[in-house]
Design a protein around this motif. Structure first.
Motif, PDB file in Angstrom:
ATOM      1  N   SER A 181       0.856  -1.272  -0.174  1.00 52.76           N
ATOM      2  CA  SER A 181       0.036  -0.150  -0.219  1.00 52.76           C
ATOM      3  C   SER A 181       0.743   1.198   0.176  1.00 52.76           C
ATOM      4  O   SER A 181       0.562   2.267  -0.504  1.00 52.76           O
ATOM      5  N   ALA A 182       1.855   1.292   0.695  1.00 56.77           N
ATOM      6  CA  ALA A 182       2.698   2.423   0.976  1.00 56.77           C
ATOM      7  C   ALA A 182       3.474   2.741  -0.464  1.00 56.77           C
ATOM      8  O   ALA A 182       3.545   3.620  -0.804  1.00 56.77           O
ATOM      9  N   PHE A 183       3.924   1.442  -0.832  1.00 56.00           N
ATOM     10  CA  PHE A 183       4.825   1.543  -2.246  1.00 56.00           C
ATOM     11  C   PHE A 183       4.100   2.076  -3.281  1.00 56.00           C
ATOM     12  O   PHE A 183       4.424   3.111  -4.212  1.00 56.00           O
ATOM     13  N   PHE A 184       2.905   1.690  -3.568  1.00 56.11           N
ATOM     14  CA  PHE A 184       1.653   2.057  -4.553  1.00 56.11           C
ATOM     15  C   PHE A 184       1.155   3.637  -4.265  1.00 56.11           C
ATOM     16  O   PHE A 184       1.187   4.150  -5.269  1.00 56.11           O
ATOM     17  N   LEU A 185       0.796   3.885  -3.054  1.00 56.07           N
ATOM     18  CA  LEU A 185       0.265   4.897  -2.786  1.00 56.07           C
ATOM     19  C   LEU A 185       1.036   6.290  -2.459  1.00 56.07           C
ATOM     20  O   LEU A 185       0.995   7.432  -3.140  1.00 56.07           O
ATOM     21  N   LEU A 186       1.944   5.862  -1.917  1.00 53.37           N
ATOM     22  CA  LEU A 186       2.885   7.084  -1.377  1.00 53.37           C
ATOM     23  C   LEU A 186       4.312   7.208  -2.396  1.00 53.37           C
ATOM     24  O   LEU A 186       4.877   8.292  -2.607  1.00 53.37           O
ATOM     25  N   GLY A 187       4.411   6.063  -2.884  1.00 52.53           N
ATOM     26  CA  GLY A 187       5.756   5.912  -3.963  1.00 52.53           C
ATOM     27  C   GLY A 187       7.064   5.876  -3.083  1.00 52.53           C
ATOM     28  O   GLY A 187       7.127   6.341  -1.991  1.00 52.53           O
ATOM     29  N   ALA A 188       8.027   5.735  -3.871  1.00 58.67           N
ATOM     30  CA  ALA A 188       9.397   5.408  -3.230  1.00 58.67           C
ATOM     31  C   ALA A 188       9.827   6.924  -3.343  1.00 58.67           C
ATOM     32  O   ALA A 188       9.862   7.704  -4.179  1.00 58.67           O
TER      33      ALA A 188
END
Length: 344
Positions: A109-116
């Motif tokens: 969720s963090a990877f897709f929504l917030l981005g790296a």
């Protein structure tokens, strides 16, 4: 400051998350958004008699089970509590997200929504460990199973900044977890990472072995998510076993039971130092937002402390500092797929 809490994924239902949120607003003067089934949350708040306006509810109809594939959260479960809680961070309605649910789902969720963060190829979970000299940070402990040497180098830089923020150490000692102290020891990835970190500006002390982790030799210990997750869970199991063995030996005789009067203080201090609830949770480093990942068995105390840690990180410049360190020194290729996780 508002912190979103995914209340649906833990092993013990919504009670620990609600209890931890209530404790957090009192201790840290923070606002908490409880994300999950509204009927369950209203019922629990009524049960404990909480009507504090600093606790609000955001309905999420679905949840991610512990045994579900993390990738399902992006493909089929965008109504789940962890996805919605992370979305609140993306939209700015919350400054951080805390979850004791499916670790892989939280990471995806963090990877897709917030981005790296620019320059970071893979995120890392940074666990806090007690040592003979104080505290150390171990990363990665489960976000990225298969790592390249450059990704381990990135973990070292992220751990360096996190240690400066958490431990207040100006130049944290960074060690690379391997099977021997010599630069020639380890697999090819570890040996290549050794030279990358050694040639950097980090305070690199070389390889550290498993027996050195709790000795306080290093402030930051770097490894891939597979090794780190195994090491962390072996440590948790050993700590629990040692506590039970110690108490069993003490209670075997009248003299041993009498000694509890003098041992009570040291035993309580030992329990606090080795209790994961004292640390609350571990941040997912490398994403554009604060995401705290907690143990599935987290108590209200653990959730409270995770919220407090999230508030502190959100109020600091950790992400900016990681961005500065990583982006200025590396230009990795664009990543378009989510990383494999240790819990998948």
């Amino acid at each position: 400051m508002k912190i979103a809490v995914d209340v649906m994924g833990g092993d013990h239902g919504v009670a620990p998350a609600v209890g931890g949120a209530i404790e957090a607003i009192k201790e840290f003067d923070v606002e908490v958004i409880l994300v999950g089934r509204e009927d369950l949350l209203r019922g629990e708040l009524a049960r404990v008699g909480c009507a504090d306006p600093r606790v609000s509810i955001h309905h999420a109809a679905d949840t991610m089970g512990m045994h579900e594939s993390p990738s399902r959260v992006a493909r089929k479960k965008r109504n789940s509590s962890i996805w919605i809680a992370t979305t609140l961070v993306k939209t700015g309605e919350a400054r951080a997200v805390v979850s004791a649910g499916n670790t892989g789902a939280a990471m995806v969720s963090a990877f897709f929504l917030l981005g790296a963060i620019k320059g970071v190829e893979r995120p890392a979970i940074a666990a806090t460990l007690p040592t003979l000299r104080g505290t150390a940070i171990l990363l990665d402990v489960g976000a990225t199973v298969d790592c390249s040497a450059r990704q381990l180098y990135q973990f070292a830089m992220m751990g360096h900044e996190y240690a400066r923020h958490l431990l207040n150490v100006p130049s944290p000692r960074v060690g690379l977890l391997s099977i021997g102290e010599e630069a020639t020891k380890g697999n090819e990835v570890t040996k290549e990472a050794f030279h990358l970190i050694k040639d950097s500006a980090l305070n690199f002390i070389g390889n550290v072995e498993g027996r050195d982790v709790y000795g306080g030799t290093a402030d930051v210990i770097v490894c891939d998510g597979f090794l780190g997750n195994v090491a962390l869970k072996i440590s948790e199991g050993l700590a629990e076993a040692m506590k039970k063995i110690l108490m069993g030996e003490v209670m075997r005789s009248p003299l041993g039971r009498l000694s509890l009067v003098w041992l009570a203080g040291p035993l309580m201090r030992l329990k606090r130092r080795t209790d994961y609830a004292e640390f609350g949770g571990a941040p997912l480093l490398g994403v554009n937002g604060i995401c705290m990942i907690c143990h599935g068995r987290s108590s209200a105390k653990a959730i409270k402390n995770a919220i407090g840690r999230a508030q502190a990180l959100a109020g600091g410049r950790l992400i900016d500092l990681i961005q500065r360190d990583v982006a200025d020194s590396l230009t990795p290729p664009v990543t378009t797929t989510a990383p494999r996780v240790a819990c998948e």
